[in-house]
Design an enzyme around this catalytic site. Sequence first.
Site, short mmCIF file in Angstrom:
data_model
loop_
_atom_site.label_atom_id
_atom_site.label_comp_id
_atom_site.label_asym_id
_atom_site.label_seq_id
_atom_site.Cartn_x
_atom_site.Cartn_y
_atom_site.Cartn_z
N ASP A 117 26.73 42.26 42.12
CA ASP A 117 27.19 43.29 43.06
C ASP A 117 27.31 44.72 42.27
OD1 ASP A 117 26.84 42.47 46.24
OD2 ASP A 117 28.63 41.13 45.80
N ASP A 136 24.43 45.48 50.75
CA ASP A 136 25.11 44.87 51.38
C ASP A 136 25.82 45.79 52.45
OD1 ASP A 136 25.95 42.28 50.32
OD2 ASP A 136 27.13 43.50 48.52
#
Length: 163
Positions: A117, A136
């Site tokens: 991320d 995501d």
Amino acid sequence: MRIVFWTGFWVFLADQITKFFVLYWIKLPELPGERLDVFPPFLVLKMARNRGVNFGLFADYDMRWVLIAVAFLICGGVLWWLHKSGGTKWTYIAAGVLIGGALGNVVDRLLYGWVADFLNMSCCGIHNPYAFNIADIAIFAGAVLLAFLPEPKTPKRPKKKAA
């Protein structure tokens, strides 16, 4: 179902290309503080190795294989549901977006044991401590679209006359 495949393919590819760019081209993990201010506070690249689920929940537990299995079960369930009930073009696109994102995060878990991320966005005096990635966004967007898109209109069958 071809539209599901191609949508998923392009979402998956976009996710993996951005992760490659961040990890190996600009080498975000090697930068001071593992951070790069692009357009602060609106866009900051901030490295996060997510071993858990959303927002790093359950990151203290080794859930790598469980989360991979869950991702495959969800992808299979969505494909089965579409096969059984059909859908509009937009339903198939939404399913492809969700599946492409899910598989993008699966590849991270297989390669690294965690999900890469790196996107961090804050605005208007509100500081967001969390990072996310293209996969995501795709998972969230695909799930929301599948939940709220109207069901396809089925043609009405003529009523049979009673004998």
